[in-house]
Motif scaffolding. Structure first.
Motif, PDB file in Angstrom:
ATOM      1  N   ARG A 154      20.016  12.559  16.356  1.00 44.30           N
ATOM      2  CA  ARG A 154      19.331  13.339  15.316  1.00 44.30           C
ATOM      3  C   ARG A 154      20.277  13.614  14.140  1.00 44.30           C
ATOM      4  O   ARG A 154      19.913  13.432  12.978  1.00 44.30           O
ATOM      5  CB  ARG A 154      18.802  14.648  15.906  1.00 44.30           C
ATOM      6  N   SER A 176      20.975  13.224  22.353  1.00 41.97           N
ATOM      7  CA  SER A 176      19.821  13.314  21.451  1.00 41.97           C
ATOM      8  C   SER A 176      20.205  14.044  20.167  1.00 41.97           C
ATOM      9  O   SER A 176      19.763  13.683  19.074  1.00 41.97           O
ATOM     10  CB  SER A 176      18.633  13.982  22.138  1.00 41.97           C
ATOM     11  N   ARG A 177      21.059  15.046  20.267  1.00 42.06           N
ATOM     12  CA  ARG A 177      21.546  15.736  19.058  1.00 42.06           C
ATOM     13  C   ARG A 177      22.386  14.793  18.210  1.00 42.06           C
ATOM     14  O   ARG A 177      22.322  14.827  16.988  1.00 42.06           O
ATOM     15  CB  ARG A 177      22.351  16.975  19.440  1.00 42.06           C
ATOM     16  N   PRO A 215      30.568  25.565  24.630  1.00 40.00           N
ATOM     17  CA  PRO A 215      29.633  25.098  23.591  1.00 40.00           C
ATOM     18  C   PRO A 215      30.298  24.807  22.246  1.00 40.00           C
ATOM     19  O   PRO A 215      29.985  23.809  21.606  1.00 40.00           O
ATOM     20  CB  PRO A 215      28.626  26.238  23.493  1.00 40.00           C
ATOM     21  N   ALA A 218      24.863  13.417  29.474  1.00 39.80           N
ATOM     22  CA  ALA A 218      24.600  14.594  28.624  1.00 39.80           C
ATOM     23  C   ALA A 218      23.480  14.257  27.650  1.00 39.80           C
ATOM     24  O   ALA A 218      23.702  14.140  26.441  1.00 39.80           O
ATOM     25  CB  ALA A 218      25.876  14.988  27.876  1.00 39.80           C
ATOM     26  N   PRO A 219      22.249  14.083  28.172  1.00 39.56           N
ATOM     27  CA  PRO A 219      21.139  13.661  27.301  1.00 39.56           C
ATOM     28  C   PRO A 219      20.883  14.609  26.139  1.00 39.56           C
ATOM     29  O   PRO A 219      20.504  14.176  25.055  1.00 39.56           O
ATOM     30  CB  PRO A 219      19.937  13.580  28.250  1.00 39.56           C
ATOM     31  N   ASP A 220      21.110  15.911  26.340  1.00 39.11           N
ATOM     32  CA  ASP A 220      20.912  16.871  25.254  1.00 39.11           C
ATOM     33  C   ASP A 220      21.883  16.604  24.108  1.00 39.11           C
ATOM     34  O   ASP A 220      21.499  16.597  22.941  1.00 39.11           O
ATOM     35  CB  ASP A 220      21.085  18.306  25.777  1.00 39.11           C
ATOM     36  N   LEU A 221      23.135  16.343  24.442  1.00 36.00           N
ATOM     37  CA  LEU A 221      24.145  16.069  23.426  1.00 36.00           C
ATOM     38  C   LEU A 221      23.877  14.720  22.760  1.00 36.00           C
ATOM     39  O   LEU A 221      24.003  14.587  21.540  1.00 36.00           O
ATOM     40  CB  LEU A 221      25.542  16.086  24.060  1.00 36.00           C
ATOM     41  N   GLU A 273      24.242   9.240  27.091  1.00 39.23           N
ATOM     42  CA  GLU A 273      22.797   9.478  27.239  1.00 39.23           C
ATOM     43  C   GLU A 273      22.452   9.858  28.675  1.00 39.23           C
ATOM     44  O   GLU A 273      21.587  10.690  28.912  1.00 39.23           O
ATOM     45  CB  GLU A 273      22.007   8.239  26.829  1.00 39.23           C
ATOM     46  N   SER A 326      31.830  17.843  30.265  1.00 39.71           N
ATOM     47  CA  SER A 326      31.044  18.719  31.139  1.00 39.71           C
ATOM     48  C   SER A 326      31.682  20.102  31.286  1.00 39.71           C
ATOM     49  O   SER A 326      30.993  21.071  31.594  1.00 39.71           O
ATOM     50  CB  SER A 326      30.854  18.073  32.520  1.00 39.71           C
ATOM     51  N   ARG A 353      32.020  21.493  22.530  1.00 42.76           N
ATOM     52  CA  ARG A 353      31.034  20.400  22.533  1.00 42.76           C
ATOM     53  C   ARG A 353      30.530  20.141  21.112  1.00 42.76           C
ATOM     54  O   ARG A 353      30.319  18.992  20.726  1.00 42.76           O
ATOM     55  CB  ARG A 353      29.877  20.727  23.479  1.00 42.76           C
ATOM     56  N   GLU A 354      30.359  21.221  20.332  1.00 41.30           N
ATOM     57  CA  GLU A 354      29.927  21.075  18.931  1.00 41.30           C
ATOM     58  C   GLU A 354      30.978  20.315  18.128  1.00 41.30           C
ATOM     59  O   GLU A 354      30.642  19.455  17.318  1.00 41.30           O
ATOM     60  CB  GLU A 354      29.696  22.453  18.295  1.00 41.30           C
TER      61      GLU A 354
END
Length: 133
Positions: free
Chosen positions: A124, A120-121, A45, A115-118, A112, A41, A48-49
Motif C-alpha cells: 500500500r 500489505s502495508r 511497533p 507478516a501479512p499485515d506488514l 507475505e 517478530s 517495525r514502522e
C-alpha cells in the motif's frame, strides 16, 4: 505482482495456478532471511514502522533520501554504542544490498507469509509513491 524502480525490479514468479513459488536460495541467504524475519517478530511497533519505511525506500530509491542518510538518522549518541536494533538495521541493509533481485523478491514472498499485515502495508505504501515525483 510487479514493482519497478529505476535500477531494481521487485517481482514474484507465479506458477500456473497463480501461487508464488519459493526460490531456491543459498544457505547463507536463506539464513539471513530467516534471521531477519525472526527479528521482525520481536521488534516493537515503532521498530517495525522504521523497517517498513526502510523497505519502501529500498523499493523506490529515487524518490527518497539515500539510505546512508536514513541510517545516520538513527539515534546515535557520541560515545554510546549502537542499540541492538540499530545493529540489526545495519545488517539488514548489508544483506539486502548483497541479494539479487530474485532473492529480494523471495524475501517479500516470505514476508507475505510471516507478516501479512506488514507486507500489505508495504504494498500500500509503495503504491502511494506511484503518483509522487
Amino acid at each position: 505482482q510487479l514493482m519497478q524502480s529505476s535500477s531494481h525490479a521487485f517481482q514474484l514468479s507465479l506458477t500456473s495456478d497463480g501461487m508464488s513459488e519459493p526460490l531456491p536460495l543459498s544457505y547463507v541467504t536463506a539464513q539471513e532471511m530467516r534471521c531477519l524475519l525472526h527479528w521482525l517478530s520481536g521488534w516493537a511497533p515503532v521498530q517495525r514502522e522504521q523497517f517498513l519505511r526502510d523497505l519502501v525506500e529500498k523499493a523506490v530509491p529515487w524518490k527518497v533520501l539515500p539510505l546512508l542518510e536514513g541510517l545516520a538518522g538513527l539515534s546515535m549518541e557520541p560515545g554510546k554504542p549502537p542499540s541492538i536494533f540499530e545493529c540489526q538495521m545495519r545488517l539488514w541493509d548489508q544483506w539486502f544490498r548483497s541479494w539479487s533481485e530474485a532473492e529480494r523478491n523471495e524475501f517479500l514472498r516470505q514476508l507475505e507469509e510471516e507478516a501479512p499485515d506488514l507486507a500489505s502495508r508495504f504494498y500500500r505504501d509503495l503504491a502511494a509513491t506511484a503518483g509522487q515525483a
